[in-house]
Design a protein around this motif. Structure first.
Motif: not given
Length: 169
Positions: A63-65, A145-146, A154-158
């Motif tokens: 995720v974007a800091s 994106q969130i 920007a965000i991503s999940w596994h």
């Protein structure tokens, strides 16, 4: 397992139990306009072959800091014929204090570009607190994106499991 993920899973279990009470059996609430369901059926119907691809448990990959989110977990299931889920986030607020929050994932629907759009509702089905715009990778992960009150990140999940139910965490 990292200590936080253990806490995150317990938080999702607790939030899942609350959500099960809201959505498990149609509940009546009283209002001046008459009885209504605590959470009405979603406004959108995702085709079942698409919905099946989104079911499961997810852990934050990146995720974007600037979003202030340090870790997150999602759980998505099919409830009363529509996609439903819970999201748990842990991070820091604008004052730098640690914070933990839970959202109901609701109103899943595909955009014209094939991106899944998901509302982030406050616990209890309250106002929309944000929105996810995610696509599924071939491996089943989610990225996109969130959209939060202060910006879009920007965000991503596994994907860690193909199955999730509120009682399982």
């Amino acid at each position: 397992m990292r200590p936080f993920l253990h806490v995150a899973r317990r938080t999702l279990v607790a939030a899942g139990l609350v959500a099960a009470m809201l959505l498990g059996v149609p509940q009546s609430t009283s209002a001046t306009t008459g009885p209504s369901l605590a959470l009405p059926p979603s406004r959108y119907k995702v085709p079942s072959h698409v919905a099946q691809d989104f079911l499961g448990s997810y852990e934050l990959r990146s995720v974007a800091s600037s979003a202030g989110i340090r870790t997150s977990a999602l759980g998505v299931e099919l409830r009363r014929g529509f996609l439903f889920g819970l999201a748990q986030f842990y991070g820091y607020n604008l004052e730098g204090n640690q914070t933990l929050w839970v959202n109901i994932l609701y109103n899943f629907h595909l955009s014209p570009k094939g991106v899944m759009v998901i509302d982030l509702l406050a616990p209890g089905g309250g106002p929309i607190m944000g929105r996810l715009h995610v696509a599924r990778t071939k491996q089943g992960d989610l990225h996109g994106q969130i959209e939060l009150r202060l910006g879009t990140y920007a965000i991503s999940w596994h994907k860690v499991s193909n199955h999730w139910a509120p009682s399982q965490g």
